[in-house]
Design a protein around this motif. Structure first.
Motif, PDB file in Angstrom:
ATOM      1  N   PHE A 113      46.417  57.613  21.670  1.00 50.99           N
ATOM      2  CA  PHE A 113      46.897  57.007  22.696  1.00 50.99           C
ATOM      3  C   PHE A 113      45.907  57.308  23.859  1.00 50.99           C
ATOM      4  O   PHE A 113      46.060  57.810  24.813  1.00 50.99           O
ATOM      5  CB  PHE A 113      48.004  58.299  23.116  1.00 50.99           C
ATOM      6  CG  PHE A 113      48.939  58.408  22.132  1.00 50.99           C
ATOM      7  CD1 PHE A 113      49.930  57.284  21.957  1.00 50.99           C
ATOM      8  CD2 PHE A 113      49.066  59.350  21.261  1.00 50.99           C
ATOM      9  CE1 PHE A 113      50.796  57.368  20.831  1.00 50.99           C
ATOM     10  CE2 PHE A 113      49.975  59.161  20.178  1.00 50.99           C
ATOM     11  CZ  PHE A 113      50.900  58.358  20.031  1.00 50.99           C
ATOM     12  N   SER A 114      44.701  56.746  23.835  1.00 49.89           N
ATOM     13  CA  SER A 114      43.659  56.717  24.741  1.00 49.89           C
ATOM     14  C   SER A 114      43.860  55.946  25.770  1.00 49.89           C
ATOM     15  O   SER A 114      44.301  54.591  25.874  1.00 49.89           O
ATOM     16  CB  SER A 114      42.152  56.499  23.988  1.00 49.89           C
ATOM     17  OG  SER A 114      41.388  56.372  24.861  1.00 49.89           O
ATOM     18  N   PRO A 115      43.751  56.226  27.079  1.00 50.76           N
ATOM     19  CA  PRO A 115      44.138  55.599  28.190  1.00 50.76           C
ATOM     20  C   PRO A 115      43.191  54.313  28.534  1.00 50.76           C
ATOM     21  O   PRO A 115      42.080  54.472  28.041  1.00 50.76           O
ATOM     22  CB  PRO A 115      43.899  56.613  29.406  1.00 50.76           C
ATOM     23  CG  PRO A 115      43.255  57.615  28.807  1.00 50.76           C
ATOM     24  CD  PRO A 115      43.310  57.724  27.480  1.00 50.76           C
ATOM     25  N   ARG A 116      43.621  53.430  29.353  1.00 54.26           N
ATOM     26  CA  ARG A 116      42.716  52.359  29.476  1.00 54.26           C
ATOM     27  C   ARG A 116      41.963  52.697  30.896  1.00 54.26           C
ATOM     28  O   ARG A 116      42.557  53.275  31.782  1.00 54.26           O
ATOM     29  CB  ARG A 116      43.654  51.065  29.882  1.00 54.26           C
ATOM     30  CG  ARG A 116      43.990  50.559  28.697  1.00 54.26           C
ATOM     31  CD  ARG A 116      45.044  49.328  29.148  1.00 54.26           C
ATOM     32  NE  ARG A 116      45.910  48.806  27.871  1.00 54.26           N
ATOM     33  CZ  ARG A 116      45.521  48.096  26.972  1.00 54.26           C
ATOM     34  NH1 ARG A 116      44.303  47.520  26.851  1.00 54.26           N
ATOM     35  NH2 ARG A 116      46.336  48.029  26.011  1.00 54.26           N
ATOM     36  N   GLY A 117      40.679  52.193  30.953  1.00 53.52           N
ATOM     37  CA  GLY A 117      39.946  52.445  32.203  1.00 53.52           C
ATOM     38  C   GLY A 117      40.119  51.211  33.412  1.00 53.52           C
ATOM     39  O   GLY A 117      40.800  50.373  33.208  1.00 53.52           O
ATOM     40  N   VAL A 118      39.657  51.695  34.549  1.00 53.36           N
ATOM     41  CA  VAL A 118      39.717  50.910  35.761  1.00 53.36           C
ATOM     42  C   VAL A 118      38.679  49.486  35.558  1.00 53.36           C
ATOM     43  O   VAL A 118      37.611  49.902  35.100  1.00 53.36           O
ATOM     44  CB  VAL A 118      39.432  51.547  37.145  1.00 53.36           C
ATOM     45  CG1 VAL A 118      39.262  50.504  38.213  1.00 53.36           C
ATOM     46  CG2 VAL A 118      40.370  52.573  37.170  1.00 53.36           C
ATOM     47  N   LYS A 119      39.379  48.517  35.941  1.00 54.38           N
ATOM     48  CA  LYS A 119      38.080  47.280  35.663  1.00 54.38           C
ATOM     49  C   LYS A 119      37.503  47.074  37.012  1.00 54.38           C
ATOM     50  O   LYS A 119      38.218  47.070  37.988  1.00 54.38           O
ATOM     51  CB  LYS A 119      38.912  45.961  35.197  1.00 54.38           C
ATOM     52  CG  LYS A 119      39.767  46.213  34.076  1.00 54.38           C
ATOM     53  CD  LYS A 119      38.742  46.166  32.741  1.00 54.38           C
ATOM     54  CE  LYS A 119      39.305  46.121  31.658  1.00 54.38           C
ATOM     55  NZ  LYS A 119      38.579  46.550  30.465  1.00 54.38           N
ATOM     56  N   ARG A 120      36.174  47.040  37.045  1.00 61.31           N
ATOM     57  CA  ARG A 120      35.322  46.848  38.270  1.00 61.31           C
ATOM     58  C   ARG A 120      34.284  45.690  38.107  1.00 61.31           C
ATOM     59  O   ARG A 120      33.847  45.608  37.004  1.00 61.31           O
ATOM     60  CB  ARG A 120      34.683  48.083  38.627  1.00 61.31           C
ATOM     61  CG  ARG A 120      35.706  49.225  38.916  1.00 61.31           C
ATOM     62  CD  ARG A 120      34.704  50.327  39.418  1.00 61.31           C
ATOM     63  NE  ARG A 120      35.572  51.596  39.837  1.00 61.31           N
ATOM     64  CZ  ARG A 120      35.952  52.763  39.032  1.00 61.31           C
ATOM     65  NH1 ARG A 120      35.110  52.667  37.811  1.00 61.31           N
ATOM     66  NH2 ARG A 120      36.318  53.740  39.514  1.00 61.31           N
ATOM     67  N   SER A 121      33.835  45.241  39.112  1.00 62.40           N
ATOM     68  CA  SER A 121      32.580  44.382  38.845  1.00 62.40           C
ATOM     69  C   SER A 121      31.382  45.129  38.507  1.00 62.40           C
ATOM     70  O   SER A 121      31.525  46.436  38.624  1.00 62.40           O
ATOM     71  CB  SER A 121      32.173  43.777  40.365  1.00 62.40           C
ATOM     72  OG  SER A 121      32.050  44.670  41.119  1.00 62.40           O
ATOM     73  N   THR A 122      30.550  44.470  38.031  1.00 56.48           N
ATOM     74  CA  THR A 122      29.254  45.175  37.567  1.00 56.48           C
ATOM     75  C   THR A 122      28.760  45.820  38.635  1.00 56.48           C
ATOM     76  O   THR A 122      28.209  46.951  38.323  1.00 56.48           O
ATOM     77  CB  THR A 122      28.260  44.220  36.828  1.00 56.48           C
ATOM     78  OG1 THR A 122      29.060  43.220  35.936  1.00 56.48           O
ATOM     79  CG2 THR A 122      26.926  44.634  36.256  1.00 56.48           C
ATOM     80  N   GLU A 123      28.615  45.418  39.880  1.00 53.82           N
ATOM     81  CA  GLU A 123      27.968  45.986  40.865  1.00 53.82           C
ATOM     82  C   GLU A 123      28.777  47.275  41.438  1.00 53.82           C
ATOM     83  O   GLU A 123      28.051  48.439  41.323  1.00 53.82           O
ATOM     84  CB  GLU A 123      27.851  45.188  42.146  1.00 53.82           C
ATOM     85  CG  GLU A 123      27.166  44.049  41.940  1.00 53.82           C
ATOM     86  CD  GLU A 123      27.769  42.834  41.362  1.00 53.82           C
ATOM     87  OE1 GLU A 123      28.873  42.740  41.314  1.00 53.82           O
ATOM     88  OE2 GLU A 123      26.829  41.956  40.729  1.00 53.82           O
ATOM     89  N   GLN A 124      29.961  47.356  41.354  1.00 51.72           N
ATOM     90  CA  GLN A 124      30.992  48.539  41.639  1.00 51.72           C
ATOM     91  C   GLN A 124      30.798  49.423  40.519  1.00 51.72           C
ATOM     92  O   GLN A 124      30.572  50.575  40.909  1.00 51.72           O
ATOM     93  CB  GLN A 124      32.485  48.038  41.739  1.00 51.72           C
ATOM     94  CG  GLN A 124      32.797  47.103  43.050  1.00 51.72           C
ATOM     95  CD  GLN A 124      34.068  46.766  43.039  1.00 51.72           C
ATOM     96  OE1 GLN A 124      34.847  46.279  42.103  1.00 51.72           O
ATOM     97  NE2 GLN A 124      34.592  46.612  44.085  1.00 51.72           N
ATOM     98  N   GLN A 125      30.578  49.126  39.458  1.00 51.44           N
ATOM     99  CA  GLN A 125      30.751  50.006  38.239  1.00 51.44           C
ATOM    100  C   GLN A 125      29.251  50.672  38.359  1.00 51.44           C
ATOM    101  O   GLN A 125      29.172  51.796  37.881  1.00 51.44           O
ATOM    102  CB  GLN A 125      31.025  49.439  36.863  1.00 51.44           C
ATOM    103  CG  GLN A 125      31.029  50.363  35.884  1.00 51.44           C
ATOM    104  CD  GLN A 125      31.969  51.453  35.923  1.00 51.44           C
ATOM    105  OE1 GLN A 125      33.158  51.253  36.172  1.00 51.44           O
ATOM    106  NE2 GLN A 125      31.817  52.496  35.677  1.00 51.44           N
ATOM    107  N   GLN A 126      28.101  49.859  38.644  1.00 52.03           N
ATOM    108  CA  GLN A 126      26.912  50.527  38.815  1.00 52.03           C
ATOM    109  C   GLN A 126      26.878  51.599  40.030  1.00 52.03           C
ATOM    110  O   GLN A 126      26.398  52.781  39.823  1.00 52.03           O
ATOM    111  CB  GLN A 126      25.909  49.580  38.973  1.00 52.03           C
ATOM    112  CG  GLN A 126      24.379  49.960  39.040  1.00 52.03           C
ATOM    113  CD  GLN A 126      24.025  50.661  37.733  1.00 52.03           C
ATOM    114  OE1 GLN A 126      24.427  50.293  36.654  1.00 52.03           O
ATOM    115  NE2 GLN A 126      23.384  51.925  37.577  1.00 52.03           N
TER     116      GLN A 126
END
Length: 119
Positions: free
Chosen positions: A19-32
């Motif tokens: 039951f692993s949760p899903r993560g937030v989707k971010r742009s590459t720059e935001q995730q960096q």
């Protein structure tokens, strides 16, 4: 008692994997940017501790990559936790700031911190 703890720990880990949760989707720059900010954090934890699982699930929901330090099987991490935080209690989030190092115990406090900083 050890067998029961071991069995419960494995059940917790299996439940977490299923039951692993899903993560937030971010742009590459935001995730960096998030990864750079999180590089100043370390989570001292035990793999099968239910409160540690709670914090790791919050990390996954926020898509935050924090260094995990096993305070149960790694004596160096255990000593760091005891020396810095004052006790061997997990989960414990080590937060490095320009003012110094803060040690945050209690899974609910750590989850609230992650939601505030990374939501």
């Amino acid at each position: 008692m050890k067998v029961i703890r071991w069995l419960l720990g494995r059940l917790i880990l299996v439940g977490n994997a299923v039951f692993s949760p899903r993560g937030v989707k971010r742009s590459t720059e935001q995730q960096q940017q998030v990864n750079d900010k999180a590089s100043k954090l370390a989570l001292y934890q035990f793999e099968a501790c239910p409160f540690c699982v709670k914090v790791r699930r919050a990390m996954k929901r926020q898509s935050v990559q924090i260094e995990l330090r096993d305070a149960k099987n790694n004596s160096q991490h255990r000593q760091e936790l005891e020396a810095g935080g004052g006790r061997v209690k997990v989960p414990c989030l080590r937060i490095e700031t320009p003012e110094g190092v803060q040690w945050m115990y209690e899974s609910s406090d750590i989850v609230a911190y992650l939601e505030k900083e990374y939501a």
